[in-house]
Write a protein that holds these residues in place. Structure first.
Motif, PDB file in Angstrom:
ATOM      1  N   SER A   1       7.653 -44.726  29.273  1.00 28.82           N
ATOM      2  CA  SER A   1       7.561 -45.327  28.048  1.00 28.82           C
ATOM      3  C   SER A   1       7.485 -44.106  26.936  1.00 28.82           C
ATOM      4  O   SER A   1       7.606 -42.691  27.392  1.00 28.82           O
ATOM      5  CB  SER A   1       6.125 -45.517  27.839  1.00 28.82           C
ATOM      6  OG  SER A   1       5.378 -46.602  28.450  1.00 28.82           O
ATOM      7  N   ALA A   2       8.109 -44.253  25.758  1.00 26.38           N
ATOM      8  CA  ALA A   2       8.170 -43.065  24.865  1.00 26.38           C
ATOM      9  C   ALA A   2       6.689 -42.730  24.769  1.00 26.38           C
ATOM     10  O   ALA A   2       5.609 -43.371  24.738  1.00 26.38           O
ATOM     11  CB  ALA A   2       8.678 -43.565  23.748  1.00 26.38           C
ATOM     12  N   PRO A   3       6.603 -41.177  24.234  1.00 24.26           N
ATOM     13  CA  PRO A   3       5.463 -40.778  23.708  1.00 24.26           C
ATOM     14  C   PRO A   3       4.518 -41.760  22.817  1.00 24.26           C
ATOM     15  O   PRO A   3       5.109 -41.814  21.868  1.00 24.26           O
ATOM     16  CB  PRO A   3       5.465 -39.338  23.273  1.00 24.26           C
ATOM     17  CG  PRO A   3       6.838 -39.183  23.915  1.00 24.26           C
ATOM     18  CD  PRO A   3       7.659 -40.257  24.232  1.00 24.26           C
ATOM     19  N   TYR A   4       3.202 -41.747  23.139  1.00 24.06           N
ATOM     20  CA  TYR A   4       2.414 -42.682  22.115  1.00 24.06           C
ATOM     21  C   TYR A   4       0.750 -42.114  22.246  1.00 24.06           C
ATOM     22  O   TYR A   4       0.676 -41.496  23.295  1.00 24.06           O
ATOM     23  CB  TYR A   4       2.823 -44.076  22.154  1.00 24.06           C
ATOM     24  CG  TYR A   4       1.971 -44.854  23.756  1.00 24.06           C
ATOM     25  CD1 TYR A   4       0.770 -45.127  23.832  1.00 24.06           C
ATOM     26  CD2 TYR A   4       2.909 -44.650  24.667  1.00 24.06           C
ATOM     27  CE1 TYR A   4       0.225 -45.572  24.889  1.00 24.06           C
ATOM     28  CE2 TYR A   4       2.365 -45.086  26.054  1.00 24.06           C
ATOM     29  CZ  TYR A   4       0.977 -45.471  26.249  1.00 24.06           C
ATOM     30  OH  TYR A   4       0.556 -46.009  27.242  1.00 24.06           O
ATOM     31  N   LEU A   5       0.166 -42.548  21.323  1.00 24.41           N
ATOM     32  CA  LEU A   5      -1.306 -42.619  21.134  1.00 24.41           C
ATOM     33  C   LEU A   5      -1.859 -44.097  21.378  1.00 24.41           C
ATOM     34  O   LEU A   5      -1.277 -44.977  20.586  1.00 24.41           O
ATOM     35  CB  LEU A   5      -1.831 -42.027  19.914  1.00 24.41           C
ATOM     36  CG  LEU A   5      -1.385 -40.490  19.840  1.00 24.41           C
ATOM     37  CD1 LEU A   5      -1.414 -39.999  18.445  1.00 24.41           C
ATOM     38  CD2 LEU A   5      -2.153 -39.701  20.772  1.00 24.41           C
ATOM     39  N   SER A   6      -2.635 -44.160  21.886  1.00 24.40           N
ATOM     40  CA  SER A   6      -3.378 -45.630  22.111  1.00 24.40           C
ATOM     41  C   SER A   6      -4.391 -45.558  20.820  1.00 24.40           C
ATOM     42  O   SER A   6      -5.016 -44.623  20.674  1.00 24.40           O
ATOM     43  CB  SER A   6      -4.281 -45.827  23.538  1.00 24.40           C
ATOM     44  OG  SER A   6      -3.277 -45.632  24.415  1.00 24.40           O
ATOM     45  N   VAL A   7      -4.575 -46.801  20.048  1.00 29.38           N
ATOM     46  CA  VAL A   7      -5.452 -47.008  19.266  1.00 29.38           C
ATOM     47  C   VAL A   7      -6.220 -48.034  19.367  1.00 29.38           C
ATOM     48  O   VAL A   7      -5.919 -49.105  19.795  1.00 29.38           O
ATOM     49  CB  VAL A   7      -4.722 -47.189  17.902  1.00 29.38           C
ATOM     50  CG1 VAL A   7      -5.553 -47.071  16.735  1.00 29.38           C
ATOM     51  CG2 VAL A   7      -3.657 -45.757  17.811  1.00 29.38           C
TER      52      VAL A   7
ATOM     53  N   LEU B   1      -9.450 -54.432  18.128  1.00 31.24           N
ATOM     54  CA  LEU B   1      -7.940 -54.701  18.268  1.00 31.24           C
ATOM     55  C   LEU B   1      -7.368 -53.310  18.902  1.00 31.24           C
ATOM     56  O   LEU B   1      -7.792 -52.151  18.546  1.00 31.24           O
ATOM     57  CB  LEU B   1      -7.163 -54.991  16.956  1.00 31.24           C
ATOM     58  CG  LEU B   1      -7.750 -55.981  16.002  1.00 31.24           C
ATOM     59  CD1 LEU B   1      -7.229 -56.152  14.668  1.00 31.24           C
ATOM     60  CD2 LEU B   1      -7.326 -57.620  16.805  1.00 31.24           C
ATOM     61  N   TYR B   2      -6.406 -53.225  19.743  1.00 33.26           N
ATOM     62  CA  TYR B   2      -5.571 -52.525  20.268  1.00 33.26           C
ATOM     63  C   TYR B   2      -4.006 -52.223  19.729  1.00 33.26           C
ATOM     64  O   TYR B   2      -3.422 -53.511  19.627  1.00 33.26           O
ATOM     65  CB  TYR B   2      -5.558 -52.750  21.868  1.00 33.26           C
ATOM     66  CG  TYR B   2      -6.949 -52.486  22.319  1.00 33.26           C
ATOM     67  CD1 TYR B   2      -7.459 -51.227  22.800  1.00 33.26           C
ATOM     68  CD2 TYR B   2      -7.665 -53.401  22.880  1.00 33.26           C
ATOM     69  CE1 TYR B   2      -8.836 -51.147  23.371  1.00 33.26           C
ATOM     70  CE2 TYR B   2      -9.013 -53.489  23.473  1.00 33.26           C
ATOM     71  CZ  TYR B   2      -9.481 -52.255  23.853  1.00 33.26           C
ATOM     72  OH  TYR B   2     -10.602 -52.305  24.229  1.00 33.26           O
ATOM     73  N   THR B   3      -4.006 -51.094  19.642  1.00 33.36           N
ATOM     74  CA  THR B   3      -2.152 -50.973  19.101  1.00 33.36           C
ATOM     75  C   THR B   3      -1.689 -49.581  19.562  1.00 33.36           C
ATOM     76  O   THR B   3      -2.479 -48.881  20.411  1.00 33.36           O
ATOM     77  CB  THR B   3      -2.043 -51.184  17.712  1.00 33.36           C
ATOM     78  OG1 THR B   3      -0.781 -51.166  17.309  1.00 33.36           O
ATOM     79  CG2 THR B   3      -2.915 -49.982  17.040  1.00 33.36           C
ATOM     80  N   ARG B   4      -0.600 -49.300  19.473  1.00 31.70           N
ATOM     81  CA  ARG B   4      -0.146 -47.908  19.710  1.00 31.70           C
ATOM     82  C   ARG B   4       0.451 -47.311  18.502  1.00 31.70           C
ATOM     83  O   ARG B   4       0.644 -47.742  17.571  1.00 31.70           O
ATOM     84  CB  ARG B   4       1.012 -47.909  20.813  1.00 31.70           C
ATOM     85  CG  ARG B   4       0.374 -48.422  22.270  1.00 31.70           C
ATOM     86  CD  ARG B   4       1.803 -48.491  23.295  1.00 31.70           C
ATOM     87  NE  ARG B   4       1.238 -48.837  24.474  1.00 31.70           N
ATOM     88  CZ  ARG B   4       1.968 -49.085  25.338  1.00 31.70           C
ATOM     89  NH1 ARG B   4       3.294 -48.641  25.427  1.00 31.70           N
ATOM     90  NH2 ARG B   4       1.616 -49.263  26.621  1.00 31.70           N
ATOM     91  N   ILE B   5       0.304 -45.691  18.572  1.00 36.98           N
ATOM     92  CA  ILE B   5       1.206 -44.988  17.594  1.00 36.98           C
ATOM     93  C   ILE B   5       2.370 -44.270  18.350  1.00 36.98           C
ATOM     94  O   ILE B   5       1.864 -43.449  19.032  1.00 36.98           O
ATOM     95  CB  ILE B   5       0.320 -43.992  16.802  1.00 36.98           C
ATOM     96  CG1 ILE B   5      -0.908 -44.820  16.163  1.00 36.98           C
ATOM     97  CG2 ILE B   5       1.110 -43.057  16.073  1.00 36.98           C
ATOM     98  CD1 ILE B   5      -1.850 -43.695  15.574  1.00 36.98           C
ATOM     99  N   TYR B   6       3.468 -44.705  18.041  1.00 39.43           N
ATOM    100  CA  TYR B   6       4.636 -43.691  18.573  1.00 39.43           C
ATOM    101  C   TYR B   6       4.890 -43.067  17.636  1.00 39.43           C
ATOM    102  O   TYR B   6       5.124 -43.303  16.298  1.00 39.43           O
ATOM    103  CB  TYR B   6       5.741 -44.925  18.972  1.00 39.43           C
ATOM    104  CG  TYR B   6       5.790 -45.886  20.080  1.00 39.43           C
ATOM    105  CD1 TYR B   6       6.005 -45.531  21.357  1.00 39.43           C
ATOM    106  CD2 TYR B   6       5.110 -46.797  19.907  1.00 39.43           C
ATOM    107  CE1 TYR B   6       5.695 -46.087  22.403  1.00 39.43           C
ATOM    108  CE2 TYR B   6       4.809 -47.744  21.038  1.00 39.43           C
ATOM    109  CZ  TYR B   6       5.270 -47.407  22.252  1.00 39.43           C
ATOM    110  OH  TYR B   6       5.183 -48.206  23.316  1.00 39.43           O
ATOM    111  N   LEU B   7       5.411 -41.675  17.931  1.00 35.25           N
ATOM    112  CA  LEU B   7       5.848 -40.596  16.885  1.00 35.25           C
ATOM    113  C   LEU B   7       7.375 -40.454  17.042  1.00 35.25           C
ATOM    114  O   LEU B   7       7.974 -40.702  18.056  1.00 35.25           O
ATOM    115  CB  LEU B   7       5.324 -39.383  17.372  1.00 35.25           C
ATOM    116  CG  LEU B   7       3.693 -39.311  17.342  1.00 35.25           C
ATOM    117  CD1 LEU B   7       3.158 -38.015  17.793  1.00 35.25           C
ATOM    118  CD2 LEU B   7       3.163 -39.586  16.105  1.00 35.25           C
TER     119      LEU B   7
END
Length: 201
Positions: free
Chosen positions: A126-132, A143-149
């Motif tokens: 995976s590319a670097p991300y933060l779970s949200v 709800l779950y999502t991701r923040i990719y930088l």
């Protein structure tokens, strides 16, 4: 809904009022919730954005939880995001030294949220991300999502989740660059530009 008194058919009684939760503003906020990066850390980045409802109105009472790996891609195993005062039981906030990778922030009156953390390293393919995780009124299930930088286009193009999405949907998961190490990530719960949300089974 209206209740009818069957003993007196001509009388219509109003439905009793109910108190409905959950009440996210009670017991969930804590001091320093968005200060995930250790104090003075040179690699701190700032994330900020808005949470919008299906009509595009900002939500003033939503919660955004963030989890992220450290810059080396390791998931922190450190305790202490929410320390309590042993005498009063009140929240003391963080100790400002250990990186737990976790934070929780409430949106303000304008639906805005912000947090300071460390840029996560890549994990696996995976590319670097933060779970949200997003909590808000009207949501019976968070709800779950991701923040990719942004910044590593090759990693983003090869990410197993992002490569399954069409470009417009993919864009809802990638933050936009701001000045001096800041990134913007808006969360849209429904409607045009709705954020991609994930379901874990």
């Amino acid at each position: 809904m209206t209740k009818i008194d069957t003993t007196r058919p001509e009388t219509v009684l109003p439905t009793p009022s109910h108190t409905v939760g959950p009440f996210y503003g009670h017991a969930l906020p804590f001091p320093g919730g968005g200060d995930i990066a250790p104090l003075g850390h040179p690699d701190t980045i700032a994330l900020q954005g808005y949470v919008y409802d299906g009509e595009g109105a900002p939500l003033p009472d939503a919660f955004v939880e963030l989890w992220g790996a450290d810059p080396d891609g390791r998931v922190p195993q450190v305790h202490g995001s929410m320390r309590r005062d042993p005498a009063t039981g009140g929240f003391l906030g963080r100790n400002g030294v250990e990186f737990t990778g976790w934070g929780r922030v409430q949106t303000d009156a304008d639906g805005h949220w912000s947090a300071r953390t460390l840029r996560p390293g890549a994990r696996g393919n995976s590319a670097p991300y933060l779970s949200v995780c997003v909590f808000a009124r009207g949501l019976l299930v968070h709800l779950y999502t991701r923040i990719y930088l942004p910044g590593d286009e090759a990693a983003l193009a090869a990410d197993p989740l992002l490569e399954r999405l069409d470009p417009a949907r993919r864009a809802t998961l990638i933050a936009t660059d701001g000045p001096l190490g800041t990134y913007r990530f808006d969360i849209r719960l429904q409607g045009e530009g709705e954020t991609v949300f994930l379901e874990f089974q």
